[in-house]
Design a protein around this motif. Structure first.
Motif, PDB file in Angstrom:
ATOM      1  N   THR A  68       0.850  -1.193   0.000  1.00 53.48           N
ATOM      2  CA  THR A  68       0.000   0.000   0.000  1.00 53.48           C
ATOM      3  C   THR A  68       0.883   1.238   0.000  1.00 53.48           C
ATOM      4  OG1 THR A  68      -1.714  -1.126   1.280  1.00 53.48           O
ATOM      5  CG2 THR A  68      -1.825   1.263   1.186  1.00 53.48           C
ATOM      6  N   ILE A  69       0.626   2.120  -0.958  1.00 52.68           N
ATOM      7  CA  ILE A  69       1.388   3.363  -1.028  1.00 52.68           C
ATOM      8  C   ILE A  69       0.502   4.494  -0.541  1.00 52.68           C
ATOM      9  CG2 ILE A  69       0.785   3.879  -3.436  1.00 52.68           C
ATOM     10  CD1 ILE A  69       3.718   4.867  -3.768  1.00 52.68           C
ATOM     11  N   SER A  70       1.092   5.408   0.211  1.00 49.83           N
ATOM     12  CA  SER A  70       0.340   6.536   0.748  1.00 49.83           C
ATOM     13  C   SER A  70       1.255   7.749   0.841  1.00 49.83           C
ATOM     14  CB  SER A  70      -0.227   6.194   2.123  1.00 49.83           C
ATOM     15  OG  SER A  70       0.815   5.902   3.041  1.00 49.83           O
ATOM     16  N   ARG A  71       0.666   8.885   1.106  1.00 51.71           N
ATOM     17  CA  ARG A  71       1.459  10.117   1.181  1.00 51.71           C
ATOM     18  C   ARG A  71       0.996  10.980   2.340  1.00 51.71           C
ATOM     19  NH1 ARG A  71       0.544  15.418  -2.020  1.00 51.71           N
ATOM     20  NH2 ARG A  71       2.334  16.677  -1.397  1.00 51.71           N
ATOM     21  N   ASP A  72       1.962  11.524   3.061  1.00 49.51           N
ATOM     22  CA  ASP A  72       1.702  12.537   4.074  1.00 49.51           C
ATOM     23  C   ASP A  72       2.049  13.876   3.439  1.00 49.51           C
ATOM     24  OD1 ASP A  72       2.684  13.001   7.569  1.00 49.51           O
ATOM     25  OD2 ASP A  72       1.742  14.352   6.141  1.00 49.51           O
ATOM     26  N   SER A  73       1.026  14.630   3.035  1.00 51.30           N
ATOM     27  CA  SER A  73       1.271  15.875   2.322  1.00 51.30           C
ATOM     28  C   SER A  73       1.918  16.939   3.201  1.00 51.30           C
ATOM     29  CB  SER A  73      -0.028  16.401   1.717  1.00 51.30           C
ATOM     30  OG  SER A  73      -0.996  16.592   2.731  1.00 51.30           O
ATOM     31  N   ALA A  74       1.755  16.821   4.506  1.00 53.89           N
ATOM     32  CA  ALA A  74       2.315  17.825   5.406  1.00 53.89           C
ATOM     33  C   ALA A  74       3.836  17.843   5.352  1.00 53.89           C
ATOM     34  CB  ALA A  74       1.826  17.577   6.829  1.00 53.89           C
ATOM     35  N   ASN A  75       4.429  16.676   5.134  1.00 55.77           N
ATOM     36  CA  ASN A  75       5.890  16.631   5.088  1.00 55.77           C
ATOM     37  C   ASN A  75       6.426  16.033   3.792  1.00 55.77           C
ATOM     38  OD1 ASN A  75       5.463  13.908   5.412  1.00 55.77           O
ATOM     39  ND2 ASN A  75       5.982  13.883   7.569  1.00 55.77           N
ATOM     40  N   ASN A  76       5.563  15.970   2.783  1.00 57.72           N
ATOM     41  CA  ASN A  76       5.980  15.490   1.447  1.00 57.72           C
ATOM     42  C   ASN A  76       6.689  14.140   1.508  1.00 57.72           C
ATOM     43  OD1 ASN A  76       4.933  17.633  -0.022  1.00 57.72           O
ATOM     44  ND2 ASN A  76       6.759  18.884   0.277  1.00 57.72           N
ATOM     45  N   THR A  77       6.131  13.256   2.283  1.00 57.18           N
ATOM     46  CA  THR A  77       6.707  11.920   2.418  1.00 57.18           C
ATOM     47  C   THR A  77       5.735  10.885   1.888  1.00 57.18           C
ATOM     48  OG1 THR A  77       8.016  12.566   4.341  1.00 57.18           O
ATOM     49  CG2 THR A  77       7.607  10.210   4.028  1.00 57.18           C
ATOM     50  N   VAL A  78       6.259   9.987   1.083  1.00 56.59           N
ATOM     51  CA  VAL A  78       5.468   8.878   0.547  1.00 56.59           C
ATOM     52  C   VAL A  78       5.915   7.599   1.248  1.00 56.59           C
ATOM     53  CG1 VAL A  78       5.036   7.484  -1.509  1.00 56.59           C
ATOM     54  CG2 VAL A  78       5.012   9.962  -1.666  1.00 56.59           C
TER      55      VAL A  78
END
Length: 125
Positions: A68-78
């Motif tokens: 499963t791939i996901s992203r935390d937009s707050a810290n630009n981390t995938v």
């Protein structure tokens, strides 16, 4: 764009790992960030990618349902959450980012402009 990958390691078959890819720099130009892997003696292959606009996800047939791939937009981390790992998942995993806005080619490594350092994932008992 600079990419910093982390999270690899040694895990037993059936175990889980989570890889992280932190992006910095001109991240406003990024269309998608994803993962590729290369096993010894094999060509590099697509694993999964996350399209920043619209939050679409794309997987290889071999990883869909397992990763499963996901992203935390707050810290630009995938993140790549890898479950039920098998010895065949052993490879060096590379994080990559593309600025090419083409959803039909997001599985093609040729469109990825930026690459992070690889992180080794070894699945073995």
């Amino acid at each position: 764009v600079q990419l910093q990958a982390s999270g690899g390691g040694l895990v037993q078959p059936g175990g889980s790992l989570r890889l992280s890819c932190a992006a910095s720099g001109r991240t406003f130009s990024v269309y998608a960030t994803g993962w590729f892997r290369q096993a010894p003696g094999k060509e590099r292959e697509f694993v999964a990618t996350f399209r920043w606009s619209g939050r679409y996800t794309y997987y290889a047939d071999s990883t869909e349902g397992q990763f499963t791939i996901s992203r935390d937009s707050a810290n630009n981390t995938v993140y790549l959450q890898m479950n039920s790992l098998k010895p065949s998942d052993t490879a060096i995993y590379y994080c990559a980012a593309t600025t090419v806005s083409d959803r039909f080619r997001v599985r093609n490594d040729i469109v990825y402009d930026y690459w992070g350092q690889g992180t080794q994932v070894t699945v073995s008992s």
